[in-house]
Design a protein around this motif. Sequence first.
Motif, PDB file in Angstrom:
ATOM      1  N   GLY A   1       1.040  -0.841   0.154  1.00  0.00           N
ATOM      2  CA  GLY A   1       0.079  -0.181   0.221  1.00  0.00           C
ATOM      3  C   GLY A   1       0.906   1.453  -0.316  1.00  0.00           C
ATOM      4  O   GLY A   1       2.158   1.288  -0.023  1.00  0.00           O
ATOM      5  N   VAL A   2       0.346   2.256   0.444  1.00  0.00           N
ATOM      6  CA  VAL A   2       1.026   3.830   0.237  1.00  0.00           C
ATOM      7  C   VAL A   2       0.179   4.685   1.546  1.00  0.00           C
ATOM      8  O   VAL A   2      -0.262   4.304   2.064  1.00  0.00           O
ATOM      9  N   THR A   3       1.277   5.039   2.126  1.00  0.00           N
ATOM     10  CA  THR A   3       1.468   5.674   3.169  1.00  0.00           C
ATOM     11  C   THR A   3       1.563   6.681   3.394  1.00  0.00           C
ATOM     12  O   THR A   3       2.455   6.969   2.122  1.00  0.00           O
ATOM     13  N   ASN A   4       0.814   7.707   3.746  1.00  0.00           N
ATOM     14  CA  ASN A   4       0.477   9.032   4.198  1.00  0.00           C
ATOM     15  C   ASN A   4       1.235   9.948   5.143  1.00  0.00           C
ATOM     16  O   ASN A   4       1.150  11.169   4.931  1.00  0.00           O
ATOM     17  N   PHE A   5       1.943   9.304   5.832  1.00  0.00           N
ATOM     18  CA  PHE A   5       2.355   9.551   6.769  1.00  0.00           C
ATOM     19  C   PHE A   5       4.044  10.570   7.417  1.00  0.00           C
ATOM     20  O   PHE A   5       4.655  10.473   6.802  1.00  0.00           O
ATOM     21  N   ASP A   6       3.340  11.390   7.333  1.00  0.00           N
ATOM     22  CA  ASP A   6       4.212  12.566   7.232  1.00  0.00           C
ATOM     23  C   ASP A   6       4.758  13.446   9.087  1.00  0.00           C
ATOM     24  O   ASP A   6       3.985  14.315   9.593  1.00  0.00           O
ATOM     25  N   PRO A   7       6.718  11.690   9.678  1.00  0.00           N
ATOM     26  CA  PRO A   7       6.290  12.950  10.550  1.00  0.00           C
ATOM     27  C   PRO A   7       5.946  14.357  11.497  1.00  0.00           C
ATOM     28  O   PRO A   7       6.017  14.650  12.300  1.00  0.00           O
ATOM     29  N   ALA A   8       6.306  15.196  10.838  1.00  0.00           N
ATOM     30  CA  ALA A   8       6.097  16.486  11.100  1.00  0.00           C
ATOM     31  C   ALA A   8       4.901  17.179  10.869  1.00  0.00           C
ATOM     32  O   ALA A   8       4.891  18.471  11.281  1.00  0.00           O
ATOM     33  N   GLN A   9       3.881  16.456  10.682  1.00  0.00           N
ATOM     34  CA  GLN A   9       2.863  16.928  10.424  1.00  0.00           C
ATOM     35  C   GLN A   9       2.033  17.928  11.902  1.00  0.00           C
ATOM     36  O   GLN A   9       1.605  18.799  11.205  1.00  0.00           O
ATOM     37  N   ALA A  10       1.929  17.060  12.933  1.00  0.00           N
ATOM     38  CA  ALA A  10       1.121  17.655  13.978  1.00  0.00           C
ATOM     39  C   ALA A  10       2.770  18.218  14.110  1.00  0.00           C
ATOM     40  O   ALA A  10       1.294  19.889  15.001  1.00  0.00           O
ATOM     41  N   MET A  11       3.574  18.958  14.116  1.00  0.00           N
ATOM     42  CA  MET A  11       4.448  19.826  14.928  1.00  0.00           C
ATOM     43  C   MET A  11       3.756  20.961  13.590  1.00  0.00           C
ATOM     44  O   MET A  11       3.898  21.938  13.993  1.00  0.00           O
ATOM     45  N   THR A  12       3.756  20.791  12.835  1.00  0.00           N
ATOM     46  CA  THR A  12       3.789  21.918  12.149  1.00  0.00           C
ATOM     47  C   THR A  12       2.108  22.660  11.869  1.00  0.00           C
ATOM     48  O   THR A  12       2.249  23.587  11.616  1.00  0.00           O
ATOM     49  N   GLN A  13       1.496  21.605  12.779  1.00  0.00           N
ATOM     50  CA  GLN A  13      -0.058  21.923  12.570  1.00  0.00           C
ATOM     51  C   GLN A  13      -0.138  23.004  13.967  1.00  0.00           C
ATOM     52  O   GLN A  13      -0.661  23.915  13.778  1.00  0.00           O
ATOM     53  N   ILE A  14       0.497  22.626  14.419  1.00  0.00           N
ATOM     54  CA  ILE A  14       0.494  23.156  16.264  1.00  0.00           C
ATOM     55  C   ILE A  14       0.811  24.546  16.139  1.00  0.00           C
ATOM     56  O   ILE A  14       0.486  25.708  16.143  1.00  0.00           O
ATOM     57  N   LYS A  15       2.197  24.514  15.006  1.00  0.00           N
ATOM     58  CA  LYS A  15       3.077  25.414  14.601  1.00  0.00           C
ATOM     59  C   LYS A  15       2.159  26.438  14.321  1.00  0.00           C
ATOM     60  O   LYS A  15       2.402  28.257  14.907  1.00  0.00           O
ATOM     61  N   ILE A  16       1.389  26.561  12.962  1.00  0.00           N
ATOM     62  CA  ILE A  16       0.432  27.364  12.747  1.00  0.00           C
ATOM     63  C   ILE A  16      -0.623  27.375  13.685  1.00  0.00           C
ATOM     64  O   ILE A  16      -0.693  29.007  13.626  1.00  0.00           O
ATOM     65  N   LEU A  17      -0.834  26.872  14.366  1.00  0.00           N
ATOM     66  CA  LEU A  17      -2.543  27.760  15.434  1.00  0.00           C
ATOM     67  C   LEU A  17      -1.744  28.742  16.113  1.00  0.00           C
ATOM     68  O   LEU A  17      -2.042  29.677  16.417  1.00  0.00           O
ATOM     69  N   LYS A  18      -0.327  28.155  16.449  1.00  0.00           N
ATOM     70  CA  LYS A  18       0.610  29.433  17.159  1.00  0.00           C
ATOM     71  C   LYS A  18       0.646  30.473  16.555  1.00  0.00           C
ATOM     72  O   LYS A  18       0.733  31.201  17.393  1.00  0.00           O
ATOM     73  N   GLN A  19       1.356  30.395  15.550  1.00  0.00           N
ATOM     74  CA  GLN A  19       1.510  31.766  14.783  1.00  0.00           C
ATOM     75  C   GLN A  19      -0.585  32.377  14.654  1.00  0.00           C
ATOM     76  O   GLN A  19      -0.154  33.657  14.355  1.00  0.00           O
ATOM     77  N   THR A  20      -1.257  31.760  14.158  1.00  0.00           N
ATOM     78  CA  THR A  20      -2.343  32.093  14.292  1.00  0.00           C
ATOM     79  C   THR A  20      -3.313  32.952  15.636  1.00  0.00           C
ATOM     80  O   THR A  20      -4.201  33.635  15.737  1.00  0.00           O
ATOM     81  N   LEU A  21      -2.963  32.825  16.399  1.00  0.00           N
ATOM     82  CA  LEU A  21      -3.298  32.647  18.037  1.00  0.00           C
ATOM     83  C   LEU A  21      -2.327  32.862  19.201  1.00  0.00           C
ATOM     84  O   LEU A  21      -1.754  32.006  19.219  1.00  0.00           O
ATOM     85  N   PRO A  22      -1.501  33.690  18.952  1.00  0.00           N
ATOM     86  CA  PRO A  22      -0.103  34.479  19.787  1.00  0.00           C
ATOM     87  C   PRO A  22      -0.409  33.888  21.917  1.00  0.00           C
ATOM     88  O   PRO A  22       0.310  33.690  21.690  1.00  0.00           O
ATOM     89  N   ASN A  23      -2.071  33.847  22.221  1.00  0.00           N
ATOM     90  CA  ASN A  23      -2.103  33.946  22.963  1.00  0.00           C
ATOM     91  C   ASN A  23      -2.333  32.234  23.040  1.00  0.00           C
ATOM     92  O   ASN A  23      -3.027  31.871  24.801  1.00  0.00           O
ATOM     93  N   LEU A  24      -2.203  31.489  21.993  1.00  0.00           N
ATOM     94  CA  LEU A  24      -3.305  29.616  22.501  1.00  0.00           C
ATOM     95  C   LEU A  24      -1.974  29.102  23.503  1.00  0.00           C
ATOM     96  O   LEU A  24      -0.714  28.894  23.765  1.00  0.00           O
ATOM     97  N   ALA A  25      -2.785  28.448  24.438  1.00  0.00           N
ATOM     98  CA  ALA A  25      -2.150  27.906  25.509  1.00  0.00           C
ATOM     99  C   ALA A  25      -2.278  26.682  25.688  1.00  0.00           C
ATOM    100  O   ALA A  25      -2.505  25.527  26.350  1.00  0.00           O
ATOM    101  N   ARG A  26      -4.506  25.992  25.786  1.00  0.00           N
ATOM    102  CA  ARG A  26      -4.790  25.135  25.960  1.00  0.00           C
ATOM    103  C   ARG A  26      -5.110  24.891  24.552  1.00  0.00           C
ATOM    104  O   ARG A  26      -6.402  25.397  23.978  1.00  0.00           O
ATOM    105  N   LEU A  27      -5.213  23.560  24.445  1.00  0.00           N
ATOM    106  CA  LEU A  27      -5.676  22.948  23.120  1.00  0.00           C
ATOM    107  C   LEU A  27      -6.298  21.859  23.055  1.00  0.00           C
ATOM    108  O   LEU A  27      -6.261  20.339  23.515  1.00  0.00           O
ATOM    109  N   ALA A  28      -7.730  21.959  22.556  1.00  0.00           N
ATOM    110  CA  ALA A  28      -8.485  20.748  22.515  1.00  0.00           C
ATOM    111  C   ALA A  28      -7.894  20.303  21.226  1.00  0.00           C
ATOM    112  O   ALA A  28      -8.005  20.619  19.895  1.00  0.00           O
ATOM    113  N   ILE A  29      -8.106  17.966  21.485  1.00  0.00           N
ATOM    114  CA  ILE A  29      -7.867  17.566  19.917  1.00  0.00           C
ATOM    115  C   ILE A  29      -9.101  16.808  20.588  1.00  0.00           C
ATOM    116  O   ILE A  29      -9.415  15.867  21.860  1.00  0.00           O
ATOM    117  N   LEU A  30      -9.464  16.866  18.776  1.00  0.00           N
ATOM    118  CA  LEU A  30     -10.740  15.565  18.585  1.00  0.00           C
ATOM    119  C   LEU A  30     -10.039  14.136  17.976  1.00  0.00           C
ATOM    120  O   LEU A  30     -10.007  14.024  17.657  1.00  0.00           O
TER     121      LEU A  30
END
Length: 304
Positions: free
Chosen positions: A120-149
């Motif tokens: 098969g094919v994997t789309n696993f990018d080990p950097a994706q979680a880190m990058t998503q969180i980085k983008i959220l922090k750049q968007t919301l400078p006061n981000l401290a509490r992150l909900a994960i669903l």
Amino acid sequence: MTKEHPTGAKLPRIGMLLAGDRSYPSFAAFCEGLGALGYAEGQTFAMEARFSAGQLDRLPVLAEELVATEVDVIAVIGAVTLQAVRRATSDIPIVFTVVLDPVSAGLVSDVQQPGGNVTGVTNFDPAQAMTQIKILKQTLPNLARLAILGDAGVPDTLPNLYTAEAEAAGLHPQVVLLRGVEDIEGAFEAFRGEGAHALLSLEVPRTSTHGRKITELAVSARLPTMFGRDLARYEPLLAYGTSLAAAARQMAGMVDRILKGAKPGDIPIECVTQPELIANLTVARRIGITIPPKVLALADEVIG
């Protein structure tokens, strides 16, 4: 150009099992991938598709149904779906995608020589979680509490990964795993109770199937939300990651090779990582935030 099929010859039968529904982009992408290779349903192949619509307990029954139709190959999306099909057959070739790490998960023995009836094919990018969180922090400078669903019906690999990345970024993560659509409103009550500043919805069956309800509740709660790339259609504030559709199209190529005689266990597992960022200004206005120019400059697509 459509492949020619001898008159009177039995059409090859392709099975597909999804934990989502027929609207899932990867299903359309897989069909498009087959079409690009010259396949035409009803003319050069027969399709047997089954959808559990987020009801993971139905996957074993649907897998047995597919095996009973005597398909020549089965395409699956997601680890929990792959596991259901593997339990149903050890003979019919299986091609998967959207499986994070098939070796660590014990699904195959080696990426170069998977062995058995699976590739098969994997789309696993080990950097994706880190990058998503980085983008959220750049968007919301006061981000401290992150909900994960996430999804209680699948392995906890993703929630654990995102929890670790959130903590490494100095955030307080709050993880809620859905057992069904009835849990979604309760999850948002929990997020409000903990004072979540943003929501990161994981790319798992239940969040993918019920993405529209999740984004509607997020807008009502004025909660900035990040989804994976393919779930941008549900209109979160931000969507980032590799398109699962790209992996599904590549999966079609593997199915083609198997129908031509290749053994799945001899086909190396491939990896697709083509991350994109989508920002939704319409949602930003509705929830009363401003997406910074530096984040918009990173976006591959800006909506609204």
